[in-house]
Design an enzyme around this catalytic site. Structure first.
Site, PDB file in Angstrom:
ATOM      1  CD  GLU A 249      -1.753   2.160   2.149  1.00 33.49           C
ATOM      2  OE1 GLU A 249      -1.507   3.281   1.645  1.00 33.49           O
ATOM      3  OE2 GLU A 249      -1.786   1.937   3.352  1.00 33.49           O
ATOM      4  CB  CYS A 283      -1.695   6.780   2.268  1.00 31.12           C
ATOM      5  SG  CYS A 283      -2.538   5.465   3.163  1.00 31.12           S
TER       6      CYS A 283
END
Length: 478
Positions: A249, A283
């Site tokens: 990720e 994020c």
């Protein structure tokens, strides 16, 4: 504050074999919180050897016994929640309420994957061979290397360790050196599961003595990363040498579309706290705000007033809503991004400077920029900080094309009252996750992850355990 922990290898807390340590600094005071062992090459090699032995024992443990162990871990995490949330806020500076929520989400990962351990199903396929059948089974892939970032030091460890253990893998956790204590507390909670020695290991230290030997070891069959796209690209190259499975990720640059039929109050009330949670160091946070021209001015006014009302400070203060950036480097980078935007023609609507009321710490005022264009750095790249960049749009097709004009594809958001428009938007946006009238994407039962330069693989949901399993086919004839 780290004296009861250290490196965790083969079921024991240890110091570094060469007695080297690393100081951990508070982002609030810039003072030393404590010193942690810095793993030597020999330490990581010991962890690899221990993980190999631990894997052989753990893989042969029944799925039901693995599930019971993981529930015991979750119970211990509940018991030590106050200690854990305080450690998260001390190391990251994030508000204590956000730290508590992160720990709760981490517990939920162990609960979810405890049950997934019981649901690693195979299947039988009819064979064309007389008196034959195909059996499809799922087996643990092997030793797992788990590399985590500092911004969610508990949740990121849990998202990797929980599915790995559920699958029957052993794991070597390598957390950020900026937030090692949170991983230590979680690993110590894992001791309550009575796992075999070596099933879980923890090393802390520089790339050369931790990352490099883990990536080079043929016995490590799976690596998982949460980090920057640049680091992810390097990991893919390094994993190729030993053909490891990878999931990652990586960065994001999430668009937020506010259509002309949006519930403006809802959009404002949820987008401001979401944008500035963890000082924007998230994020999946919205970075690029596309607001329909008919609502733009109202949205900006409401966003700015709510932004200016946020209270900055030490995350251990329950009244604080935004803490500092993690370190001086991030603070300088955020200053540079804002300066570049203003030089390029953006307008400063709020913030745009270090918070002058603090004599120490990496505090930057929550910032709102308007009049931004798509080619400005603040819009074209992930800012990973407390900056909301707002622009206008007029047509649906136009804004969807602009929202997709990014190499990133982690998350995207939109606010609309129209089910039809919501459906079109979900279908059109190039992202692994899309929120309509909501930012609540992170849940243990849902697959979390992105596309394109934002990574590969998924954490959570029924999909989350797949990367930790190999599929085996057997043709059986009697």
């Amino acid at each position: 504050m780290y004296q009861n922990y250290g490196l965790f290898i083969d079921g024991r807390w240890l110091g570094a074999s060469d007695n080297e340590t690393t100081d951990v600094l508070s982002p609030v005071t810039e003072q030393v919180l404590g010193a942690v062992p810095r793993a030597s090459l020999a330490d990581t090699q010991s962890a690899l050897a221990a993980a190999g032995k631990g894997f052989e024992k753990w893989r042969s443990t029944s799925a039901f016994a693995r599930a019971d162990a993981m529930h015991r871990i979750a119970d211990e995490m509940i018991r030590r929640a106050d200690e854990a949330k305080r450690m998260i806020s001390l190391e990251t500076g994030k508000p204590i309420a956000q730290s508590e929520r992160e720990w709760i989400l981490s517990i939920d990962q162990f609960r979810w994957f405890a049950e997934e351990a019981r649901r690693i199903y195979g299947r039988i396929i009819e064979s064309r061979v007389p008196n034959g059948r195909f059996e499809v089974t799922r087996e643990p892939v092997g030793i797992v290397g788990a590399f985590t970032a500092w911004n969610f030091p508990a949740a990121l460890v849990a998202r990797k360790a929980a599915p790995a253990l559920a699958a029957g893998c052993s794991v070597i956790i390598r957390p950020s050196s900026q937030t090692p204590g949170v991983a230590m507390v979680m690993v110590d909670c894992m001791r309550a599961g009575n796992l075999p020695d070596g099933a879980v290991n923890l090393v802390i230290g520089p790339t050369a003595t931790t990352y490099t030997p883990i990536m080079a070891d043929k016995a490590v069959r799976k690596v998982s990363l949460t980090g920057s796209t640049r680091v992810g690209q390097q990991m893919i190259r390094d994993a190729a040498d030993t053909v490891k499975k990878v999931s990652m990720e990586l960065g994001g640059n999430a668009p937020l579309i506010v259509y002309n039929d949006a519930d403006l109050e809802l959009a404002l009330n949820v987008s401001v706290p979401t944008k500035f949670a963890n000082a924007g160091q998230v994020c999946v946070t919205p970075d690029r705000f596309f607001v329909h021209e008919s609502l733009h001015d109202q949205f900006v006014d409401g966003f700015v007033s709510r932004t200016k009302a946020l209270k900055l400070g030490d995350g251990l203060d329950p009244s604080v809503q935004m803490g500092p950036l993690i370190n001086a480097g991030r603070l300088s980078e955020i200053e540079s991004i804002v300066t570049d935007a203003l030089k390029s023609g953006a307008t400063l609507a709020a913030g745009g400077e270090r918070a002058p009321e603090f004599n120490a710490g990496h505090f930057y005022k929550p910032t709102v920029l308007t009049g931004v264009t798509d080619d400005m750095k603040v819009f074209a790249e992930e800012n990973f900080g407390p900056i909301a960049a707002i622009t206008r749009f007029s047509e649906e097709d136009e804004v969807l094309a602009r929202a997709n004009a990014s190499e990133m594809g982690l998350s995207a958001y939109a606010f609309t009252r129209s089910p039809d428009r919501a459906g079109r938007t979900v279908a059109a946006l190039k992202a692994g996750m899309v929120g309509i009238n909501s930012f609540a994407l992170a849940a243990s039962e849902a697959p979390f992850g992105g596309t394109n330069h934002s990574g590969m693989g998924r954490e959570g949901g029924i999909e989350g355990i797949s990367d930790y399993l190999d599929t085996k086919l057997a043709q059986i004839v009697f």
